[in-house]
Design an enzyme around this catalytic site. Structure first.
Site, mmCIF file in Angstrom:
data_model
loop_
_atom_site.group_PDB
_atom_site.id
_atom_site.type_symbol
_atom_site.label_atom_id
_atom_site.label_comp_id
_atom_site.label_asym_id
_atom_site.label_seq_id
_atom_site.Cartn_x
_atom_site.Cartn_y
_atom_site.Cartn_z
ATOM 1 N N GLY A 154 0.583 -5.322 0.512
ATOM 2 C CA GLY A 154 -0.599 -5.278 -0.331
ATOM 3 C C GLY A 154 -0.419 -5.959 -1.670
ATOM 4 N N GLU B 275 6.014 -5.941 7.663
ATOM 5 C CA GLU B 275 5.307 -4.931 8.459
ATOM 6 C C GLU B 275 5.800 -4.784 9.895
ATOM 7 O OE1 GLU B 275 2.751 -5.891 4.974
ATOM 8 O OE2 GLU B 275 3.904 -7.081 6.407
ATOM 9 N N ASP C 159 -1.063 -7.734 7.185
ATOM 10 C CA ASP C 159 -2.518 -7.670 7.055
ATOM 11 C C ASP C 159 -2.926 -8.289 5.706
ATOM 12 O OD1 ASP C 159 -1.572 -5.680 5.384
ATOM 13 O OD2 ASP C 159 -2.781 -4.066 6.242
ATOM 14 N N GLY D 42 0.825 -1.197 0.000
ATOM 15 C CA GLY D 42 0.000 0.000 0.000
ATOM 16 C C GLY D 42 0.863 1.252 0.000
#
Length: 356
Positions: free
Chosen positions: A121, A144, A152, A73
């Protein structure tokens, strides 16, 4: 119109139909195709259209440029949103996670070319697909914990379903892996040399519109080859990362007299202690979850809460803003992160992603 003006209006996501294939080309090569909210929205709309179009046999996702599919992202935009108190960050995560679920249940073959750098992402828009291609250039990671966040995009579902505790290792350390390890981890399916990708795309595009998974599989088999050897240390990883607490994992690494164990311990201790403990808890909960949606709901709730923590902003500052690679974590040790601190991130969101 001049070249610069053309570049200014170039779409961030190129949507097209080539033969019987609906193509999605992530088009921010200078930003390693990192995802924006607009890209997520356009992908979702395109997938809805492709699903309903009888002329589309399958969807193919790839990244423009020669550096990678997608680096994740747009973390700088999320950082700035959190700092300013706007709703962009939470809106992005909400719509991105719903997109991940859409990909996982897409009614037609969803083919992802996981070439070059693929992180965060980027894993979300590829590893949930039905046909996942890696190359000798693949460098996949979920880094992350190094920015005060956690894996995520449904990663707590994906990583908890591979063999042994390889997924635990990947989620905690954020280490990059290549093609063979991506296949071993259950994040990819077939290896195709990068030199063959253009021919593969041509072959897929030439398939009849009524083609299904069998025809897609046959086309992939024509171009697939044995992947290069996987990295070693799998037995050690399964043994050392089988524990359900970070303290026990670090103690096991301490007790293991090997260069791998010593190096892995050093890597772990550079990460946010809070992120490490939250990640391990989410991975263990993912292991006992029955659906991807349950993991996405848990991740979404935790993501919203992490915007109010110091580590998230400190991690991005050190990695992306100032680039000094010297984050000051708070708490600064595993011992200082209590179960109550982790529990706070697991409270369900008041605005869930999916209807009950």
């Amino acid at each position: 119109m001049g070249t610069s003006e053309i570049a200014a209006v170039e779409p961030q996501l190129i949507v097209e139909r080539v033969g019987s294939i609906g193509r999605l080309r992530l088009n921010r090569p200078k930003a390693l195709n990192s995802l924006t909210l607009d890209m997520v929205r356009r992908m979702r709309k395109a997938l809805d259209n492709f699903a309903q179009d009888p002329a589309v046999a399958a969807v193919l996702v790839s990244g423009e440029g020669d550096r990678g599919l997608c680096a994740g992202g747009d973390i700088r935009a999320i950082y700035e949103s959190g700092r300013a108190g706007t709703d962009l960050a939470v809106t992005f995560w909400r719509e991105e996670f719903v997109l991940n679920a859409t990909i996982s249940r897409f009614p037609k073959p969803y083919i992802a070319i996981i070439d070059g750098i693929v992180m965060g992402g980027g894993v979300g828009v590829s590893a949930h697909g039905s046909h996942r291609i890696v190359t000798e250039r693949t460098r996949l990671a979920l880094p992350e914990t190094g920015i005060g966040y956690f894996p995520d995009i449904g990663a707590t579902w994906l990583l908890s379903r591979g063999p042994g505790d390889f997924g635990t290792y990947l989620g905690l350390t954020g280490e990059q892996i290549g093609a063979a390890d991506a296949i071993e981890a259950g994040l990819a399916d077939v290896f195709v040399p990068s030199a063959e990708l253009a021919a593969l795309v041509d072959a897929l595009s030439a398939l009849p519109s009524g083609s299904g998974q069998e025809e897609i599989d046959t086309a992939l088999q024509r171009f697939s080859q044995p992947s290069p050897p996987a990295a070693s240390n799998r037995a050690a990883i399964d043994r050392l990362f089988a524990h359900d607490s970070l303290e026990a994992i670090v103690a096991a690494l301490d007790a293991e007299d090997s260069a791998f164990a010593h190096g892995t311990r050093s890597v772990l201790l550079t990460k946010s202690p809070l992120s490490l403990k939250l990640t391990l808890r989410l991975l263990r909960l993912g292991r006992t979850s029955s659906t991807l949606k349950a993991c996405l709901e848990r991740e979404f709730a935790a993501a919203g809460k992490i915007l109010s923590t110091r580590d998230f902003y400190e991690g991005i500052r050190a990695a992306v803003i100032d680039k000094d690679r010297s984050p000051n974590w708070s708490p600064d040790s595993l011992a200082a992160v209590t179960d109550d601190m982790v529990d706070a991130y697991l409270e369900p969101s008041l605005t869930p992603l999916f209807a009950a």
